[in-house]
Design an enzyme around this catalytic site. Structure first.
Site, PDB file in Angstrom:
ATOM      1  N   LYS A   1     -24.335   3.394  -1.624  1.00 47.16           N
ATOM      2  CA  LYS A   1     -23.941   4.045  -2.831  1.00 47.16           C
ATOM      3  C   LYS A   1     -24.658   3.485  -4.182  1.00 47.16           C
ATOM      4  O   LYS A   1     -25.450   2.673  -3.742  1.00 47.16           O
ATOM      5  CB  LYS A   1     -22.483   3.298  -3.051  1.00 47.16           C
ATOM      6  CG  LYS A   1     -21.273   4.266  -2.379  1.00 47.16           C
ATOM      7  CD  LYS A   1     -19.902   3.801  -2.993  1.00 47.16           C
ATOM      8  CE  LYS A   1     -19.189   4.629  -2.243  1.00 47.16           C
ATOM      9  NZ  LYS A   1     -17.708   4.424  -2.631  1.00 47.16           N
TER      10      LYS A   1
ATOM     11  N   TYR B   1       0.782  -1.278  -0.024  1.00 46.91           N
ATOM     12  CA  TYR B   1       0.030   0.000   0.019  1.00 46.91           C
ATOM     13  C   TYR B   1       0.854   0.987  -0.013  1.00 46.91           C
ATOM     14  O   TYR B   1       1.767   1.490   0.890  1.00 46.91           O
ATOM     15  CB  TYR B   1      -0.923  -0.044   1.242  1.00 46.91           C
ATOM     16  CG  TYR B   1      -1.976  -1.187   1.350  1.00 46.91           C
ATOM     17  CD1 TYR B   1      -2.200  -1.761   0.203  1.00 46.91           C
ATOM     18  CD2 TYR B   1      -2.445  -1.759   2.659  1.00 46.91           C
ATOM     19  CE1 TYR B   1      -2.995  -2.997   0.288  1.00 46.91           C
ATOM     20  CE2 TYR B   1      -3.354  -2.527   2.791  1.00 46.91           C
ATOM     21  CZ  TYR B   1      -3.580  -3.448   1.465  1.00 46.91           C
ATOM     22  OH  TYR B   1      -4.332  -4.453   1.823  1.00 46.91           O
TER      23      TYR B   1
ATOM     24  N   ALA C   1     -19.284  -4.409   0.032  1.00 43.99           N
ATOM     25  CA  ALA C   1     -19.321  -4.356  -1.230  1.00 43.99           C
ATOM     26  C   ALA C   1     -19.353  -3.174  -2.065  1.00 43.99           C
ATOM     27  O   ALA C   1     -20.079  -2.526  -2.821  1.00 43.99           O
ATOM     28  CB  ALA C   1     -20.705  -5.025  -1.834  1.00 43.99           C
TER      29      ALA C   1
ATOM     30  N   GLY D   1     -14.289  -6.279   2.310  1.00 48.24           N
ATOM     31  CA  GLY D   1     -15.504  -5.942   1.315  1.00 48.24           C
ATOM     32  C   GLY D   1     -16.999  -6.100   1.719  1.00 48.24           C
ATOM     33  O   GLY D   1     -17.755  -6.674   1.051  1.00 48.24           O
TER      34      GLY D   1
ATOM     35  N   GLY E   1     -19.439  -0.313  -1.060  1.00 41.99           N
ATOM     36  CA  GLY E   1     -20.327   0.574  -0.784  1.00 41.99           C
ATOM     37  C   GLY E   1     -21.540   0.305  -1.070  1.00 41.99           C
ATOM     38  O   GLY E   1     -22.718   1.172  -0.756  1.00 41.99           O
ATOM     39  N   LEU E   2     -22.052  -0.604  -2.117  1.00 41.33           N
ATOM     40  CA  LEU E   2     -23.278  -0.910  -2.457  1.00 41.33           C
ATOM     41  C   LEU E   2     -24.287  -1.184  -1.484  1.00 41.33           C
ATOM     42  O   LEU E   2     -25.610  -0.924  -1.700  1.00 41.33           O
ATOM     43  CB  LEU E   2     -23.042  -2.034  -3.687  1.00 41.33           C
ATOM     44  CG  LEU E   2     -22.338  -1.527  -4.827  1.00 41.33           C
ATOM     45  CD1 LEU E   2     -22.279  -2.987  -5.703  1.00 41.33           C
ATOM     46  CD2 LEU E   2     -23.160  -0.721  -5.594  1.00 41.33           C
ATOM     47  N   LEU E   3     -23.819  -1.713  -0.502  1.00 42.52           N
ATOM     48  CA  LEU E   3     -24.693  -2.241   0.845  1.00 42.52           C
ATOM     49  C   LEU E   3     -24.633  -0.942   1.803  1.00 42.52           C
ATOM     50  O   LEU E   3     -25.419  -1.231   2.786  1.00 42.52           O
ATOM     51  CB  LEU E   3     -24.325  -3.382   1.287  1.00 42.52           C
ATOM     52  CG  LEU E   3     -24.180  -4.790   0.371  1.00 42.52           C
ATOM     53  CD1 LEU E   3     -23.629  -5.936   1.065  1.00 42.52           C
ATOM     54  CD2 LEU E   3     -25.524  -5.087  -0.390  1.00 42.52           C
TER      55      LEU E   3
END
Length: 299
Positions: free
Chosen positions: A208, A51, A201, A198, A203-205
């Site tokens: 987003k 990173y 996911a 994750g 931010g889908l959950l």
């Protein structure tokens, strides 16, 4: 904050933990955020030499220089930067691991790493040689325990059978339930903990805008989000908390590693850790939305 034992180790890790990869502030700004997480009960902090070309380890090391004994510090190895920073190559060799650990220790300003993880892995790797490197580092006291970061079932099984890993970091969420087919149970049976990444996911959950994800269409993702909203509404908690509590419900999962970059994200992570557990009815409702996910490769 609830704490779980990490596999066969004597490490106790907070069930919500801090993924440091997302940090983008100055060292001073990052230190404030990291210390606030510690004060809130988060004790597991995960970074990697990959990173930001090692600077992520530097920022974590600076933040915890004076209270190193209060945290469980995890980093990773296996991706070697090319000269002049033109990308990196996979290098799981004994020679490289034994060299890389000293650089990580220096950047982290510590003389030991609690959890040293192989940052990937393929079935073609010199696995016995890689394991030997980690065992040498344990014997030398440079690391306390080791694990791998992988979603490949064939690789995970080899390490379960041939090594003394205490953890596997893998992607696991309501939109990626592939680990449920076999691997979570295999790890639980062998007392090896999962570090779930994750969990929301991308931010889908967690609010987003909906889009396709992995093998799921945008419509399927929307269907999952709709049920998630229904469950969260019934429990009077937010979507993100439900998504995180879902992955934590499996006995193999020790912690949900959440990427944190801002104060708001940290607040959401802390809030999720203190929310109510999901009941069996809520779990079943969530499980019935999208079914049949399996790993199609690396089986």
């Amino acid at each position: 904050m609830k704490y779980n034992q990490l596999g066969k180790s004597d490490l106790q890790v907070s069930e919500v933990s801090f993924g440091c990869m997302s940090l983008r502030g100055s060292h001073a700004e990052n230190a404030v955020l990291l210390q606030q997480a510690l004060e809130a009960g988060i004790n597991f902090f995960d970074t990697a030499d990959l990173y930001d070309k090692g600077e992520n380890e530097v920022t974590v090391g600076k933040a915890f220089k004076n209270n190193r004994n209060k945290i469980v510090l995890a980093t990773k190895v296996g991706n070697q930067w090319r000269p002049y920073g033109s990308g990196w190559d996979w290098n799981p060799t004994k020679k490289y691991i034994l060299e890389a650990v000293d650089k990580s220790l220096q950047r982290l300003q510590t003389d030991y790493i609690d959890l040293y993880q192989l940052h990937g892995g393929t079935i073609e790797d010199p696995i016995d040689e890689t394991i030997e490197a980690f065992e040498i580092l344990k014997e030398a006291g440079k690391i306390r325990y080791y694990g791998i970061s992988s979603i490949r079932p064939n690789v995970i099984r080899e390490y379960v059978q041939r090594s003394s890993i205490v953890s596997v970091m893998m992607q696991y969420s309501l939109l990626d339930r592939r680990p449920e087919e076999q691997i979570l149970d295999v790890l639980a049976q062998n007392n090896i903990s999962v570090l779930a990444r994750g969990s929301i996911a991308q931010g889908l959950l967690a609010g987003k805008p909906t889009k396709a994800y992995l093998s799921f269409s945008e419509a399927e993702v929307k269907k999952m989000v709709n049920v998630l909203e229904e469950v969260s509404g019934n429990l009077s908690i937010d979507n993100m908390s439900v998504a995180i509590k879902y992955v934590l419900q499996h006995p193999a999962v020790a912690t949900a590693v959440l990427g944190v970059r801002t104060q708001q994200q940290l607040n959401h992570a802390i809030k999720a850790a203190h929310e109510v557990e999901l009941g069996s009815a809520a779990l079943e409702k969530l499980k019935q939305v999208l079914t049949g996910q399996v790993y199609e490769q690396h089986r």
